[in-house]
Design a protein around this motif. Structure first.
Motif, short mmCIF file in Angstrom:
data_model
loop_
_atom_site.label_atom_id
_atom_site.label_comp_id
_atom_site.label_asym_id
_atom_site.label_seq_id
_atom_site.Cartn_x
_atom_site.Cartn_y
_atom_site.Cartn_z
N UNK A 98 1.32 7.84 -4.42
CA UNK A 98 1.13 8.72 -5.58
C UNK A 98 0.64 10.11 -5.17
N UNK A 99 -0.02 10.18 -3.99
CA UNK A 99 -0.52 11.45 -3.50
C UNK A 99 0.40 12.04 -2.44
N UNK A 100 1.58 11.40 -2.25
CA UNK A 100 2.55 11.93 -1.28
C UNK A 100 2.21 11.61 0.16
N UNK A 101 1.44 10.54 0.38
CA UNK A 101 1.04 10.17 1.74
C UNK A 101 1.63 8.82 2.14
N UNK A 102 1.90 8.67 3.45
CA UNK A 102 2.31 7.40 4.03
C UNK A 102 1.35 7.06 5.16
N UNK A 103 1.06 5.77 5.33
CA UNK A 103 0.32 5.37 6.52
C UNK A 103 1.30 5.34 7.69
N UNK A 104 0.78 5.36 8.91
CA UNK A 104 1.65 5.46 10.09
C UNK A 104 2.49 4.20 10.27
N UNK A 105 3.57 4.36 11.00
CA UNK A 105 4.43 3.21 11.27
C UNK A 105 3.68 2.18 12.11
N UNK A 106 2.75 2.63 12.97
CA UNK A 106 1.97 1.68 13.76
C UNK A 106 1.08 0.83 12.87
N UNK A 107 0.50 1.45 11.83
CA UNK A 107 -0.31 0.68 10.90
C UNK A 107 0.56 -0.28 10.08
N UNK A 108 1.74 0.20 9.71
CA UNK A 108 2.68 -0.69 9.00
C UNK A 108 3.09 -1.86 9.89
N UNK A 109 3.24 -1.59 11.19
CA UNK A 109 3.58 -2.67 12.14
C UNK A 109 2.45 -3.69 12.22
N UNK A 110 1.22 -3.19 12.21
CA UNK A 110 0.07 -4.09 12.21
C UNK A 110 0.09 -4.96 10.96
N UNK A 111 0.45 -4.36 9.84
CA UNK A 111 0.57 -5.07 8.56
C UNK A 111 1.64 -6.16 8.67
N UNK A 112 2.80 -5.81 9.21
CA UNK A 112 3.89 -6.79 9.38
C UNK A 112 3.45 -7.94 10.29
#
Length: 754
Positions: free
Chosen positions: A215-229
């Motif tokens: 909603x604020x136009x931000x994304x977390x890093x792909x590395x953090x997304x990988x940690x999530x996965x």
């Protein structure tokens, strides 16, 4: 092992903090950036997002005049006397210090990071800071590039006991967003918050944070997304969510990398979707992500788990063509598959290839191979690698010797097992309870119960304590000899010693009762187990089913199967093999065929024994064509033939005079490291002799004698006559002596013993 390595690699990579990089000219931001400066300015939004809201302006609580004076005094004091301990110079202000004062002081010293942390720690020791103050310090730490400190501060907050997660998440997120614009405006702060949530297992909250940041136009890093996965992939429901996230997040701007694909490959393989994983592996390159050794090793491991050797070989060839070298985990998985399938020749090739790649097998790899071949019953292959170890000066340790000893014991080769045990002791390696129990179990299985009890006594004299597994082996040995009453007495004796009989102990007794035909007592013993809160398992039910099948009571066997299923126990392939054997013994081969079809429909993979029972009965009926069709069906389902399969078919083809097929089968089984039985040798010799293939017949006869196997009297008669006619009187007399010793004296001794 490979999956564990892959997970460690993924998590390690995912925990790295990413630096902000320039915008990608085509994508809007770099494939691994958190969010570029242009995106943060509000002029560019992540893909698919419009109307992103700006971050709120920060406004601290208004301070009273007296508070302003106190804050000024504290700020001035800590700036001027920064070299002195704060606990001393701020002593006069402690009684007047309030939580709000912390934020106001921070506003004065925010550009002096060391002073900020020192002052925050001082304030924290006296009273927990407000959530707003904590978030402010986290922002300052991130802006000062001290990401470890920021991570620790956020982690410590979420590690508090009795934390109301829902309430705290909403408040923490709100405060972190509220203080963002004026206290740092560095997006890494949200990356850290996201990582802490994932590391703490708060995956639902992490997902909510991801959505809120959009909603604020931000994304977390792909590395953090990988940690999530990676964290999602720990269980079945999480795997489904990981696949969903992987498919949906690119739409909002997440640009996955090779590590992301590796996690999903792992998820697919974990779920048994090996073909889908292979397809994704092929798609990676087209999407601009080069597969690495982890990508290939994951899919190779998946195929190894389901025994698809051809696919494994092709994938290895493919990665080598691309200049990617297999690693030790790839080779180890291939070794596990080869040992399961008994492919000794292929295992040799793998070892040679490992050496050519500069990966030299060590004691651990050899022990893994040896243990695997021992467990699969291919003791000759295991010993070959054991000898190869010594030839390469790789010193076998206690674990290697114990695996080999256990293998010999399971194969009934007690002389070899004892010799190896003595060799181990001469090398200064001590036998323990596991070694003794393996030997005791081996003697019991061989029917040599006196030797087993002698070893038990020796074990006690050496100060080793027999455990329940040792006594279970003795109980099983007694039951196999039909001495169920003595076994029952031993059971009471070990109970008196404080050892609790387990389900295996009871299963041994039930098996003994079934073998002497006392099925009624076996059923009563199973009921006693339940009263003692030792619940019957699949082996218990399968043993009783086997007993009913052997006396033709198929209805009672089916009834036991139903009860077993009602209790939530899963039948194994052995359970179905018992039913198959029952059908075959009852002459119901069509029912046997239907059982295999039913198993396959239910996703239960039959093993070689399942098919062997059918093939054996078809061979007994002289229906070699039907037996050959069963063998083809077995191969089509990817079920690997064992030694018994080959021996059954060789005897069947010899009986049908199909010596060419028998020869090819013999060649195939030798390549796989299996041995012919005496009955198969006899069948081959007779078959070739009747076909007037005297050279082949003599070759098999000589080979049989060299292995110490006893030929039938009819075989001796053939070669006595042949050698006499050829004028080989010395060999003729030698064969006559052998025939008398093996066929006549041996028979008399056996008759006397029985």
């Amino acid at each position: 092992m490979l999956l564990l390595h892959m997970k460690r690699h993924i998590i390690s990579s995912s925990l790295q903090y990413l630096k902000i990089i320039d915008c990608h000219p085509l994508l809007g931001f770099g494939p691994t950036c958190f969010m570029c400066r242009r995106c943060l300015s509000g002029r560019v939004s992540p893909f698919g997002l419009t109307n992103t809201r700006p971050f709120p302006d920060y406004s601290a609580k208004k301070s009273a005049i007296k508070d302003t004076e106190l804050v000024h005094q504290i700020s001035t004091t800590i700036k001027l006397r920064r070299s002195e301990p704060l606990r001393r110079i701020l002593k006069p202000y402690e009684s007047k210090f309030k939580p709000d004062h912390l934020i106001w002081v921070l506003m004065d010293i925010k550009n002096d990071y060391k002073l900020v942390i020192d002052f925050f720690n001082w304030a924290h020791l006296r009273r927990d800071p407000t959530l707003e103050a904590l978030c402010i310090v986290v922002h300052i730490a991130v802006t000062s590039k001290d990401l470890k400190m920021a991570h620790r501060l956020v982690h410590d907050f979420w590690a508090k006991p009795n934390l109301d997660v829902d309430h705290s998440f909403a408040n923490f997120t709100e405060r972190l967003i509220y203080t963002y614009k004026d206290w740092g405006s560095d997006p890494h702060v949200f990356d850290i918050f996201f990582q802490v949530l994932v590391e703490g297992g708060m995956l639902l909250e992490a997902k909510k944070l991801f959505d809120k940041l959009l909603n604020y136009g931000l994304l977390v890093s792909v590395d953090s997304c990988n940690l999530f996965l990676a964290r999602l992939s720990n269980n079945f429901d999480g795997i489904k969510m990981a696949l969903k996230v992987f498919n949906e997040y690119p739409a909002v701007g997440v640009s996955w990398n090779t590590i992301s694909y590796n996690i999903i490959l792992h998820c697919l393989c974990q779920s048994g979707m090996i073909k889908e994983a292979h397809l994704l592996l092929m798609q990676m390159e087209f999407k601009g992500h080069m597969p690495d050794i982890i990508s290939y090793s994951t899919v190779i491991s998946g195929y190894c788990q389901i025994g698809q050797l051809e696919k494994v070989v092709k994938l290895v060839e493919e990665l080598q063509r691309k200049g990617i070298k297999p690693n030790e985990y790839t080779y180890n998985d291939m070794m596990i598959l080869l040992r399961k399938t008994g492919k000794v020749v292929e295992a040799d090739k793998i070892l040679w290839e490992m050496a050519s790649q500069g990966i030299y097998p060590d004691r651990v790899i050899y022990t893994t191979i040896i243990s695997g071949f021992c467990k699969s019953g291919n003791i000759s292959a295991a010993y070959k690698f054991f000898e190869e170890m010594k030839g390469k000066n790789i010193i076998a340790d206690f674990v290697t010797y114990t695996a080999m000893i256990h293998g010999f014991c399971q194969s009934g080769k007690m002389v070899e097992a004892c010799y190896l045990c003595c060799q181990m002791l001469r090398k200064g390696l001590e036998a323990d309870e596991v070694t003794y129990t393996a030997l005791i179990d081996g003697y019991c299985k061989a029917g040599e119960i006196k030797e087993a009890f002698s070893l038990h006594n020796q074990m006690v004299q050496k100060g080793l304590t027999p455990n329940i597994f040792t006594y279970t082996a003795l109980v099983d040995g007694l039951c196999k000899r039909g001495e169920v009453d003595i076994a029952n007495e031993l059971l009471h004796e070990i109970s008196g010693k404080g050892l609790q009989p387990n389900v295996c102990t009871y299963n041994a007794l039930i098996n003994g009762l079934c073998k002497i035909g006392n099925i009624e007592q076996a059923v009563k013993l199973m009921e006693e187990m339940e009263l003692a809160e030792i619940y019957p398992d699949t082996v218990t039910y399968t043993t009783l089913m086997d007993a009913y099948c052997k006396i033709g009571e198929m209805a009672k066997a089916h009834d036991l199967l139903r009860k077993m299923l009602d209790k939530g126990l899963q039948p194994t392939v052995v359970t179905f093999n018992v039913l198959m054997n029952g059908f075959c013994m009852s002459g119901k081969l069509e029912d046997g065929e239907r059982l295999i079809k039913w198993m396959l429909d239910k996703g239960i993979t039959p093993n070689a024994t399942t098919f062997n029972s059918l093939m054996k009965q078809y061979c007994i009926r002289n229906d070699i064509r039907a037996a050959a069709n069963v063998f083809k069906g077995m191969h089509a389902e990817g079920v690997v033939a064992d030694s018994n399969t080959y021996n059954i078919l060789i005897r069947g083809h010899c009986k049908a005079r199909n010596m060419k097929e028998a020869w090819f089968l013999h060649k195939g089984m030798i390549e796989k490291g299996f041995d012919l039985t005496a009955a198969s040798y006899n069948a081959l010799i007779k078959g070739f002799f009747k076909r007037k293939k005297f050279v082949e017949a003599r070759q098999f006869f000589d080979e049989m004698r060299a292995k110490g196997l006893v030929a039938e009297k009819e075989i001796y008669d053939i070669f006595v006559d042949v050698n006499y006619e050829e004028g080989n009187l010395e060999i003729t007399l030698e064969l006559c002596d052998e025939a008398i010793e093996n066929c006549l004296v041996g028979k008399l001794v056996n008759d006397a013993n029985s």
